[in-house]
Design a protein around this motif. Structure first.
Motif, mmCIF file in Angstrom:
data_model
loop_
_atom_site.group_PDB
_atom_site.id
_atom_site.type_symbol
_atom_site.label_atom_id
_atom_site.label_comp_id
_atom_site.label_asym_id
_atom_site.label_seq_id
_atom_site.Cartn_x
_atom_site.Cartn_y
_atom_site.Cartn_z
ATOM 1 N N PHE B 99 4.172 8.897 -8.625
ATOM 2 C CA PHE B 99 5.613 8.878 -8.884
ATOM 3 C C PHE B 99 5.964 9.517 -10.234
ATOM 4 O O PHE B 99 6.836 10.372 -10.330
ATOM 5 N N GLY B 100 5.251 9.082 -11.264
ATOM 6 C CA GLY B 100 5.546 9.590 -12.604
ATOM 7 C C GLY B 100 5.331 11.099 -12.712
ATOM 8 O O GLY B 100 6.035 11.793 -13.443
ATOM 9 N N GLU B 102 5.495 13.203 -10.064
ATOM 10 C CA GLU B 102 6.524 13.801 -9.214
ATOM 11 C C GLU B 102 7.800 14.007 -10.038
ATOM 12 O O GLU B 102 8.425 15.053 -10.018
ATOM 13 N N VAL B 103 8.138 12.961 -10.795
ATOM 14 C CA VAL B 103 9.319 13.008 -11.647
ATOM 15 C C VAL B 103 9.209 14.152 -12.663
ATOM 16 O O VAL B 103 10.183 14.801 -12.990
ATOM 17 N N ARG B 104 7.990 14.392 -13.111
ATOM 18 C CA ARG B 104 7.787 15.438 -14.114
ATOM 19 C C ARG B 104 7.621 16.819 -13.493
ATOM 20 O O ARG B 104 7.326 17.787 -14.199
ATOM 21 N N ARG B 147 -1.112 3.690 -11.685
ATOM 22 C CA ARG B 147 0.206 4.312 -11.702
ATOM 23 C C ARG B 147 0.678 4.539 -13.138
ATOM 24 O O ARG B 147 1.268 5.571 -13.454
ATOM 25 N N VAL B 151 0.748 8.902 -15.907
ATOM 26 C CA VAL B 151 1.662 9.676 -16.755
ATOM 27 C C VAL B 151 1.060 9.942 -18.138
ATOM 28 O O VAL B 151 1.720 10.460 -19.022
#
Lengths: 295, 395
Positions: B99-100, B102-104, B147, B151
């Motif tokens: 997720f982290g 993907e956000v980046r 998770r 990041v």
């Protein structure tokens, strides 16, 4: 169900409850519907001809819609406009529901909900009329816009579908806000915090975390709003222009002005099929079952 | 010290309530640092200030040499492991870990590489396609760690992440967390009310009470040389005897124990003890040993009130005959075996202790700590704990 009930209340009470329930469903729901379906498949006859050689089952009432271009257009326009009303209501309600569920303090939320509910103590017709006044050619909205210098001359809000849209979004907003609110409220705050902590901005947090979680609520709200919009009579009758007739108005006319109940029943049944079809589509799209919605 | 996280004169207030008194602290790169304290002491507030969920009322948080004022949560080089883990239940393990990234905007192949590597690190290879709801408690824990590590944070913040696990798993996860921290070299900041967790994993521990850091030290020092009465009674168990200072010679302090007679203890580090000053003598239950008739030295005469068999040791609840105060004594199984016949409620028994192991602290009105819950109950005037049990808004 009978066993659970009889264990709890004893046999006689359980039987009474189930009998009443069965009768209620039968007499109030199933039989009238069957009657209407039966009507819709028979020609419109004079009382003397009932039971005669012409009283046979036929599809002619359904064929009418496909032959009548105007009715067909109104049917699909009703479908399309109801979808639009649903989407508009969703767009308006989502931020409100999110604010109520996650941002507002309990006091603010209570006040806000109260403000949302109070107008609904007034009859729907009256509320719709108030929009009629607000949106009128010489009404307050035009006056305000003129005074602010935003427009040069008044706008005809009530010609076309604009008035109907506004009226319906307003009339059905609670049916969208509350399912959304319930769904968003049940989201653990830490989910939102975790998404933010992992670097997600506002938009992405909503898109990936809040909205997926709220899906059953969104589906419920959309289905309810769509059903109400598609089956609405008062709003289009009051706020609609001659060019923006709703399919319900046609049905009404068949029943009460044309005196053709058979034709009206066929149209009503088609509208029902349309609504069920839309509901199944939405449920499929959101991947939710009936059980999720009933929650 | 290569400082990674720095609290610079930080104060946090909620309305009239001061949750964190003025605090300055530096945490080194690669350190495993814990905040230990009872619920409501402000430790979660500190964590939230570091992560950015709270903005300090005064002062500044620095991370990696950068001031964090005005830097929102999603832009900080920190990652948090929540108490309830807050895994995304609608996503697979892969999607959670990625997720982290993907956000980046990291591309899909790269993301998958990272998550495979992290799954290997937490020993959960091959479970990437599972839904997180299919995992066990311990597995969820590890996915939460993976998770957060994905990041590549400078600091990993852990908010009592083990509290939901059962005892065995908790102890296992302690070792695992420590191993992961060593392998990755990332600074871990760990919040807990469980001293066992703090002592076993941390390089250094800050003990907190009522919005104030009481002592920052490595676990051994914390246990052996508490600086305040709160630390002495909150970390491990301690018997507290009220005494008066007679005189002091280096570390050795001669004490007047009132009815208990003359006692000896070791002055706490850096504490000022004037002759004649009221003080408290802290003796840990495991430092008391039964005395025979011929043994010399200070002697605490007690009556046994209850005996608890704890497996590896015995815990005795006794009462001092001279003062009526309670004294808890922990006897190793060897000692207990030797004294077996004497260990029954109602029997009288004398205890002695090595003055080297008994710490003398000024009587600062140390708070009473509820033995069962670790909660601060009350404190005499002049102390700094508030009247117990109040809850600090932690969000």
């Amino acid at each position: 169900m009978f066993r659970q009930l009889s264990e709890r209340f004893g046999r006689p009470v359980a039987m009474a409850i189930l009998t009443l329930l069965g009768m209620w469903l039968m007499v109030m729901v199933t039989l009238p519907q069957l009657q209407m379906i039966d009507y819709s498949f028979r020609p419109n006859l004079l009382p003397a001809q009932l039971g005669g050689p012409e009283d046979v089952w036929t599809l002619s009432n359904y064929v009418t819609l496909f032959n009548n271009e105007i009715h067909r257009a109104i049917f699909f326009k009703t479908l399309w406009s109801s979808v639009l009303v649903t989407l508009l209501t969703l767009v308006v309600s989502y931020p409100l529901a999110y604010y109520l569920a996650k941002v507002a303090t309990p006091r603010q939320a209570a006040l806000c909900i109260l403000l949302l509910i109070i107008p609904f103590w007034i009859n729907e017709i009256l509320r719709t009329y108030s929009w009629f006044i607000i949106l009128a050619f010489r009404g307050p909205l035009n006056e305000i816009l003129l005074a602010l210098g935003l427009i040069d001359r008044p706008i005809r809000f009530l010609s076309g579908d604009g008035g109907v849209m506004v009226g319906m979004v307003y009339a059905y907003i609670l049916f969208m806000v509350f399912p959304l609110y319930n769904a968003i409220e049940s989201l653990d705050d830490n989910q939102i915090r975790a998404a933010r902590d992992l670097g997600a901005g506002n938009v992405r947090t909503h898109w990936r975390i809040v909205i997926p979680h709220a899906k059953p609520g969104i589906a419920t709200g959309c289905i309810m709003t769509f059903m109400l919009a598609a089956g609405s009579y008062a709003v289009p009758a009051l706020l609609g222009s001659p060019g923006s007739r709703w399919f319900t108005q046609i049905i009404y006319n068949w029943f009460f002005e044309g005196g053709n109940w058979n034709q009206g029943a066929a149209y009503a049944f088609l509208l029902l099929v349309l609504c069920i079809g839309f509901m199944s589509l939405v449920m499929k799209f959101f991947k939710v079952g009936l059980g999720d919605i009933a929650k | 010290m290569d400082s990674n996280v720095k609290l610079d004169e930080v104060v946090m207030r909620f309305g009239d309530f001061t949750a964190i008194e003025r605090t300055s602290l530096e945490i080194a790169s690669g350190e495993f640092f814990s905040f230990l304290g009872p619920s409501g002491c402000g430790k979660t507030t500190i964590l939230n200030m570091i992560s950015g969920f709270l903005r300090p009322s005064e002062g500044q948080v620095w991370i990696g040499g950068e001031p964090m004022a005005g830097v929102p949560v999603n832009r900080r080089p920190t990652a948090m492991i929540f108490q309830n883990l807050a895994l995304f239940p609608l996503m697979t393990v892969f999607e959670n870990i990625e997720f982290g990234l993907e956000v980046r905007g990291v591309d899909k192949r790269k993301r998958r590489e990272v998550s495979e590597r992290l799954l290997a690190l937490v020993a959960l290879e091959g479970s990437g396609s599972k839904l997180v709801t299919e995992l066990s408690g311990g597995q969820k824990q590890r996915i939460a760690i993976a998770r957060a590590l994905a990041v590549e944070p400078r600091v990993l913040l852990l908010d009592e992440p083990l509290s939901a696990l059962d005892l065995k798993l908790r102890q296992h996860m302690r070792a695992e967390l420590k191993a992961i921290q060593r392998k990755t070299g990332i600074t871990f900041i760990y919040i807990t009310h469980d001293q066992g967790e703090a002592l076993t994993m941390s390089d250094r521990v800050a003990v907190m009470s009522a919005g104030r850091i009481q002592q920052v030290a490595d676990p051994m020092t914390l246990y052996r040389s508490p600086r305040t009465g709160f630390v002495a009674s909150f970390v491990g168990e301690n018997n507290r005897l009220e005494v008066k200072v007679i005189d002091r010679e280096g570390e050795r302090v001669r004490l007047d124990g009132g009815a208990l007679g003359s006692l000896m203890g070791r002055a706490g580090d850096d504490v000022v003890l004037a002759n004649g000053q009221a003080a408290a003598l802290y003796i840990r239950p495991e430092h008391l040993r039964p005395l025979g008739d011929g043994d010399s030295g200070p002697r605490l005469e007690t009556t046994i009130e209850a005996v608890h068999f704890e497996g590896a040791w015995l815990m005795l609840e006794t009462r001092l005959e001279a003062s009526g105060e309670k004294l808890r004594v922990q006897l190793g199984s060897e000692l207990a075996k030797r004294a077996a016949q004497a260990l029954e409620p109602g029997r009288q028994i004398d205890f002695g202790f090595d003055p080297e192991e008994a710490v003398v602290l000024p009587d600062d009105g140390s708070p009473m700590v509820d033995e069962a819950t670790g909660e601060v109950l009350e404190v005499a005037p002049g102390g700094n704990a508030k009247v117990g049990g109040e809850h600090v808004p932690s969000a």
